[in-house]
Design a protein around this motif. Sequence first.
Motif, PDB file in Angstrom:
ATOM      1  N   ARG A 325       0.826  -1.214   0.000  1.00 22.44           N
ATOM      2  CA  ARG A 325       0.000   0.000   0.000  1.00 22.44           C
ATOM      3  C   ARG A 325       0.848   1.246   0.000  1.00 22.44           C
ATOM      4  O   ARG A 325       0.538   2.227  -0.709  1.00 22.44           O
ATOM      5  CB  ARG A 325      -0.924  -0.022   1.235  1.00 22.44           C
ATOM      6  N   GLU A 326       1.919   1.257   0.796  1.00 24.65           N
ATOM      7  CA  GLU A 326       2.817   2.413   0.836  1.00 24.65           C
ATOM      8  C   GLU A 326       3.487   2.655  -0.513  1.00 24.65           C
ATOM      9  O   GLU A 326       3.625   3.797  -0.951  1.00 24.65           O
ATOM     10  CB  GLU A 326       3.887   2.187   1.897  1.00 24.65           C
ATOM     11  N   ARG A 328       2.261   1.903  -3.423  1.00 21.93           N
ATOM     12  CA  ARG A 328       1.264   2.414  -4.369  1.00 21.93           C
ATOM     13  C   ARG A 328       1.024   3.903  -4.181  1.00 21.93           C
ATOM     14  O   ARG A 328       0.840   4.635  -5.164  1.00 21.93           O
ATOM     15  CB  ARG A 328      -0.069   1.657  -4.195  1.00 21.93           C
ATOM     16  N   GLU A 487      -9.423  -7.565   3.428  1.00 19.69           N
ATOM     17  CA  GLU A 487      -8.197  -7.109   2.767  1.00 19.69           C
ATOM     18  C   GLU A 487      -7.286  -8.294   2.424  1.00 19.69           C
ATOM     19  O   GLU A 487      -6.609  -8.289   1.382  1.00 19.69           O
ATOM     20  CB  GLU A 487      -7.471  -6.120   3.674  1.00 19.69           C
ATOM     21  N   ARG A 492      -5.144  -6.836  -0.750  1.00 20.81           N
ATOM     22  CA  ARG A 492      -4.972  -5.390  -0.946  1.00 20.81           C
ATOM     23  C   ARG A 492      -5.406  -4.688   0.323  1.00 20.81           C
ATOM     24  O   ARG A 492      -6.573  -4.772   0.728  1.00 20.81           O
ATOM     25  CB  ARG A 492      -5.800  -4.888  -2.138  1.00 20.81           C
ATOM     26  N   GLU A 494      -6.205  -1.308   2.484  1.00 13.72           N
ATOM     27  CA  GLU A 494      -6.836  -0.024   2.154  1.00 13.72           C
ATOM     28  C   GLU A 494      -6.550   0.997   3.235  1.00 13.72           C
ATOM     29  O   GLU A 494      -6.201   0.663   4.344  1.00 13.72           O
ATOM     30  CB  GLU A 494      -8.351  -0.205   2.000  1.00 13.72           C
TER      31      GLU A 494
END
Length: 494
Positions: A325-326, A328, A487, A492, A494
């Motif tokens: 996530r970081e 992205r 998740e 993924r 969020e």
Amino acid sequence: MGALTDSRKRLTADHRLPIPSFPPPSPPPPSKRPKLAPFPSSLDPSTSASPPPNPSPQIIHAVAAASTSNTPGPSSSSTPASSPLPNRRRLPPPPPFKRPIHGPQRVLRAFRFDGPARPHAAGPSWSSPSSPPAPPPRSLGLEQYVELVNSVSHPAPPTPNAIPDAAREKEAVPLEVVAIEEDGDERKQQDDEEEVVRGSVVVRRVPLYKELYEASSRKRDAKLKTLEFEVRLAEEGRLGLERLAEVLPRISPKKEEVPEPFVPLTDEDEEIVREALHGRNSRERLAVHEPSNIVITREILQCLNNQEWLNDEVINLYLDLLKERELRQPSKFLRCHFFNTFFYKKLISGGYDYKAVRRWTTKRKLGYSLIECDKIFVPIHKEVHWCLAVINIKDKKFQYLDSLGSMDMKVLRILARYFVDEVKDKSGQQIDALSWKQEGVKNLPLQENGWDCGMFMLKYIDFYSRNMDLIFGQKHMRYFRKRTAKEILNLRAE
């Protein structure tokens, strides 16, 4: 039959010519004249202008004597005594003006009342030949009828001479009735009373008796009263809603936006999570994370059910998803490094062994150096309890977070020593990390049961990586378990 004919001829001749006072002449020879001759010239000027052809001398003499006797004067021959017919009825004198005759006439133009009168409607002329011809008589048309109606319904003022003639002519506007064909789009149903004023005539499309009947029937109709009440009620309700829309923003508090970590799950997500956590086949593969080579089956994922302890597979996979996530959205999250649950055990396997974990953090393997990060998260497992240690490079301090509120300074000293060796080994720099502050974080959200320590640890890492304060509590743990399962199933964070 012959005697009757002679008598008629004799009476006709006596009627045409007055008998003179002298002895009558010998009778004229018989002629082919019509039995009924026209009146003498005193009655018809057109006949006096042209005398009959070839008159006899006796007739001319008789006409002259008659005209002399009819001339007014003191002559003694004009007395009735000198007339052989004293009881003969004389014709009436002509009238002083022409009398209009009201007879039927044909209107030549439809809906126009200014056409000429029929020729047979004019009567005989009683004026003298020297007087000017009188205008043809006019029948009582629509204009005269309108004037008559207005004079009755609106009587003239007491001083009619004060109104100028121009104003009178302007008021008397001729009316022409025209049939108008309206288009389909412009045609409207008008139930109410509709009056069109043209000139001085009021034209009603609906008769007055019909309007009054419809109005009275509408008053007596219960359905119409009900509809009128509903319409009035709806109108008042609409006005009330408009006023409420104006006042509501001032009296109601502003709705706060839900922070991203607390966005509720949809019904579809709820159903997917329920099926994954409560399915029958416990060995079914639900998620496979290829970068970390972690396989999540239903049996492993069921640790996210309520009152269950979290296992290493779920925690390690969730930490890998936070790192993705970081990557992205690097501008939205802090630059962090997430050690897995086996790092600290490997580091303290022989009391303190840096060489055991030296290859875990090579730049070729990570793509960055630990000295470049803002925070480094180290999960700490104490037999049956999960805690968290943070190397806060940004604020230059070591932090310890325990959902039971305890403190372990030994863990912080070991991590300080490790960080000094790591920086020296990878970059050749010498930093004084041992002098950094070592603290236990105060005002932590604490667990209130014996099974949510692993979930508290994951949420400590999640909120700190967002650079957010720890604003959650025990009441959110059930929601966080479902969200973490969602998740992981989607691979993924969020």
